[in-house]
Design a protein around this motif. Structure first.
Motif, short mmCIF file in Angstrom:
data_model
loop_
_atom_site.label_atom_id
_atom_site.label_comp_id
_atom_site.label_asym_id
_atom_site.label_seq_id
_atom_site.Cartn_x
_atom_site.Cartn_y
_atom_site.Cartn_z
N LYS A 197 0.77 -1.15 -0.06
CA LYS A 197 -0.04 -0.01 0.00
C LYS A 197 0.88 1.39 -0.08
O LYS A 197 1.78 1.19 0.69
N ALA A 198 0.50 2.20 -0.85
CA ALA A 198 1.26 3.47 -1.16
C ALA A 198 0.69 4.56 -0.04
O ALA A 198 -0.48 4.99 -0.18
N VAL A 199 1.51 4.98 0.62
CA VAL A 199 1.27 6.13 1.73
C VAL A 199 2.23 7.36 1.46
O VAL A 199 3.28 7.26 1.51
N VAL A 200 1.78 8.59 1.16
CA VAL A 200 2.21 9.68 0.66
C VAL A 200 2.40 10.26 2.37
O VAL A 200 1.64 10.68 2.71
N THR A 201 3.83 10.37 2.75
CA THR A 201 4.13 10.91 3.82
C THR A 201 4.36 12.26 3.81
O THR A 201 4.36 13.17 4.71
N ALA A 202 4.84 13.05 2.64
CA ALA A 202 4.98 14.40 2.44
C ALA A 202 4.96 14.89 1.11
O ALA A 202 5.36 13.81 0.19
N HIS A 203 4.48 15.90 0.62
CA HIS A 203 4.66 16.56 -0.70
C HIS A 203 4.72 17.77 -0.67
O HIS A 203 4.11 18.55 0.05
N GLY A 204 5.57 18.50 -1.64
CA GLY A 204 5.46 19.97 -1.69
C GLY A 204 6.99 20.25 -2.22
O GLY A 204 7.74 19.43 -2.53
N PRO A 205 7.13 21.61 -2.65
CA PRO A 205 8.23 22.07 -2.96
C PRO A 205 9.52 22.18 -1.98
O PRO A 205 9.43 22.30 -0.88
N ALA A 206 10.76 22.15 -2.91
CA ALA A 206 11.87 22.24 -2.04
C ALA A 206 12.83 23.21 -2.81
O ALA A 206 12.80 23.39 -4.00
N GLN A 207 13.59 23.97 -2.13
CA GLN A 207 14.63 24.79 -2.70
C GLN A 207 15.97 24.38 -1.97
O GLN A 207 16.10 24.26 -0.70
N LEU A 208 17.01 24.44 -2.75
CA LEU A 208 18.39 24.24 -2.49
C LEU A 208 19.41 24.98 -3.19
O LEU A 208 18.94 25.44 -4.18
N GLN A 209 20.55 25.06 -2.63
CA GLN A 209 21.68 25.98 -2.65
C GLN A 209 22.95 25.33 -2.28
O GLN A 209 22.95 24.85 -1.15
N MET A 210 24.07 25.43 -3.12
CA MET A 210 25.32 25.25 -2.54
C MET A 210 26.30 26.41 -2.65
O MET A 210 26.65 26.45 -3.91
N PRO A 211 26.26 27.25 -1.68
CA PRO A 211 27.12 28.21 -1.73
C PRO A 211 28.59 27.79 -1.89
O PRO A 211 29.43 28.58 -2.33
N TYR A 212 28.95 26.52 -1.72
CA TYR A 212 30.37 26.13 -2.07
C TYR A 212 30.48 26.17 -3.48
O TYR A 212 31.82 26.06 -3.95
N TYR A 213 29.53 26.12 -4.55
CA TYR A 213 29.93 26.13 -5.83
C TYR A 213 29.26 27.54 -6.36
O TYR A 213 29.02 27.87 -7.38
N PHE A 214 29.19 28.46 -5.60
CA PHE A 214 29.31 30.13 -5.93
C PHE A 214 30.32 30.42 -6.93
O PHE A 214 31.53 30.58 -6.26
N GLU A 215 30.43 30.52 -8.19
CA GLU A 215 31.44 30.72 -9.06
C GLU A 215 32.37 31.97 -8.66
O GLU A 215 33.61 32.06 -8.45
N ASP A 216 31.60 33.03 -8.02
CA ASP A 216 32.27 34.10 -7.51
C ASP A 216 32.21 34.28 -6.07
O ASP A 216 32.63 35.45 -5.38
N GLY A 217 32.45 33.25 -5.32
CA GLY A 217 32.11 33.36 -3.80
C GLY A 217 33.08 32.81 -2.90
O GLY A 217 32.83 32.63 -1.76
N GLU A 218 34.30 32.46 -3.50
CA GLU A 218 35.34 31.83 -2.74
C GLU A 218 35.70 32.86 -1.61
O GLU A 218 35.96 32.26 -0.47
N GLU A 219 36.00 34.00 -1.98
CA GLU A 219 36.55 34.84 -0.90
C GLU A 219 35.55 35.13 0.36
O GLU A 219 35.95 35.30 1.47
N SER A 220 34.23 34.98 0.09
CA SER A 220 33.22 35.21 1.03
C SER A 220 32.81 33.85 1.83
O SER A 220 31.84 33.75 2.60
#
Length: 454
Positions: A197-220
């Motif tokens: 039996k399939a039970v949906v435990t959660a659904h909805g949008p997610a937003q993600l970000q990797m500051p480690y991969y900001f091309e211009d962000g190494e200094e900060s």
């Protein structure tokens, strides 16, 4: 377990033993192989001897005509048919290229579970600046000792250890695999009971970000490499609940919060790691089972076993094509008709419980793609030594980034017969969207609370 060790691993084996706990990067001479015999992210450029794994020639960077970010992602190999299928009847012929978990599934569900093997395509790719940073990281990155286990020092904007010499380095490469900078997606978390039996435990949008991969962000850059925010749209019992995470290269500085509608407040998760249950997963998936493995590494000793050719999920865009979630959710596992398997080289890492530590799974084995560093499969044993969970992740080719990336993963419980998946998105309108960089404040407890009460 017999392993077919690659030429590269044999060449490095002499100093694997000597440097399992070493902190320094490789020498400049060793790093130079990233511009010759190795692909820029660290995988071997050459194919295998019998041609079943082709040479890497740059990956998939060709965006389909008319494709729009967020839309249903096309399958670039839709016209291909399986080379062969592996079932319980012929699995011994391929046993050396199958994980323990896959073999256990073939035996447990002989009438429904199978492995459809397709031609191998090495689609992993990244922008040139990620390649450049990976080359720099090879000599400058190191593992330091932190309160929460090995921590990454001296790396930014690329794979930290493209020529790894310890299991911990491989696992950190997986945590810091190139996925892009900022993105969003919408999907369902689904628990399938032992009865199917399939039970949906959660659904909805997610937003993600990797500051480690900001091309211009190494200094900060302050060490926070991963940010996630998700608010449940349903089911009704969970609507409005949310989770927020900010992960650090020093895991002792990881922070996570949840918003609970009943309390109308944001609460800091006191132990957001390891075998603590993920709040949106009905208590069946632990935090360190996100994306096969995400978490601190102080609970285990990490042994780098070597590199091996294995059948693994890959270029899994096929599973995104059905327009109904039910089409891909079988009673006991994903519908094999929609799962694409290929032969790839993977790094094999064995995790055994460290002295003085506790965990529900005292032993695990992980299989990490040599090209993209995505964790593809994982197996976990319980305290009695019984194979307990087999974990999987579906890597998609995303040429517009370009990357091999994933947001669909889960596990099969070999003991109870239940299984769980996160990221089932066949019925959603936003499978994966690249977006403009979010403000840092977007991933704050105040922002989580504000959205949760709406």
């Amino acid at each position: 377990m017999k392993f077919r060790i690659s030429i590269l691993v044999i060449a490095l084996s002499g100093w694997f033993v000597l440097t399992q706990q070493a902190g320094a990067g490789v020498t400049p001479e060793e790093a130079a192989s990233l511009k010759s015999t190795l692909m820029p992210l660290g995988g071997e450029k050459a194919g295998n001897e019998d041609g079943t794994i082709p040479a890497w020639t740059g990956g998939n960077t060709e965006v389909p005509v008319g494709f729009k970010s967020g839309a249903r992602r096309p399958d670039p190999f839709a016209d291909e048919t399986p080379l062969f299928s592996i079932t319980v009847n012929n699995m011994e012929q391929y046993a050396d290229k199958l994980s323990d978990g896959v073999k256990a599934m073939l035996k447990k569900y002989p009438d429904s579970y199978r492995i459809n093997v397709y031609p191998t395509h090495r689609t992993a790719a990244a922008p040139q600046w990620v390649y450049d940073n990976t080359y720099k990281n090879a000599t400058r990155a190191q593992l330091g000792e932190g309160e929460a286990g090995p921590k990454v020092e001296g790396a930014y904007g690329g794979i930290p250890f493209p020529i790894p010499r310890s299991g911990a380095e491989v696992m950190w490469n997986s945590l810091l695999a190139w996925r892009g900078e900022s993105w969003s997606w919408d999907g369902h978390n689904v628990l399938i009971t032992p009865e199917g039996k399939a039970v949906v435990t959660a659904h909805g949008p997610a937003q993600l970000q990797m500051p480690y991969y900001f091309e211009d962000g190494e200094e900060s850059f302050n060490g926070e490499h991963w940010m996630l925010r998700r608010i449940n749209a349903g089911p009704a019992l969970r609507a409005g609940e949310g989770i927020l995470s900010r992960l650090n290269l020093d895991p002792s500085d990881d922070r996570s919060w949840v918003y609970l509608t009943g309390q109308r407040r944001v609460r800091r998760l006191p132990n957001a790691c390891c075998d603590t249950p993920l709040p949106s997963a009905a208590g069946v998936l632990s935090i360190d089972e996100v994306s096969v493995y995400t978490g601190r590494m102080d609970r285990y000793n990490w042994n780098l076993v070597g590199k091996k050719e294995m059948f693994v999920p890959y270029n899994a865009n096929r599973i995104l094509q059905p327009t109904s979630n039910a089409d891909v959710l079988g009673e006991h596992h994903l519908n094999p008709e929609h799962v694409r398997w290929e032969l790839h080289r993977v790094w094999v890492v064995e995790a055994t419980l460290a002295e003085g530590k506790r965990h529900l799974a005292p032993k695990s084995v992980y299989y990490i793609d040599e090209d993209s560093w995505v964790a593809l499969l994982g197996d976990r044993w319980d305290a009695s030594g019984q194979l307990w969970k087999t974990m999987w992740q579906m890597p998609f080719t995303m040429p517009e980034i370009p990357a091999v990336h994933t947001n669909l993963y889960g596990f099969y419980d070999l003991v109870s017969g239940a299984w769980f998946s996160i990221g089932i998105m066949n019925e959603t309108t936003n499978q994966y969207s690249t977006v403009e960089r979010y403000r840092d404040s977007f991933f704050s407890p105040d922002a989580l609370a504000a959205e949760g009460v709406q």
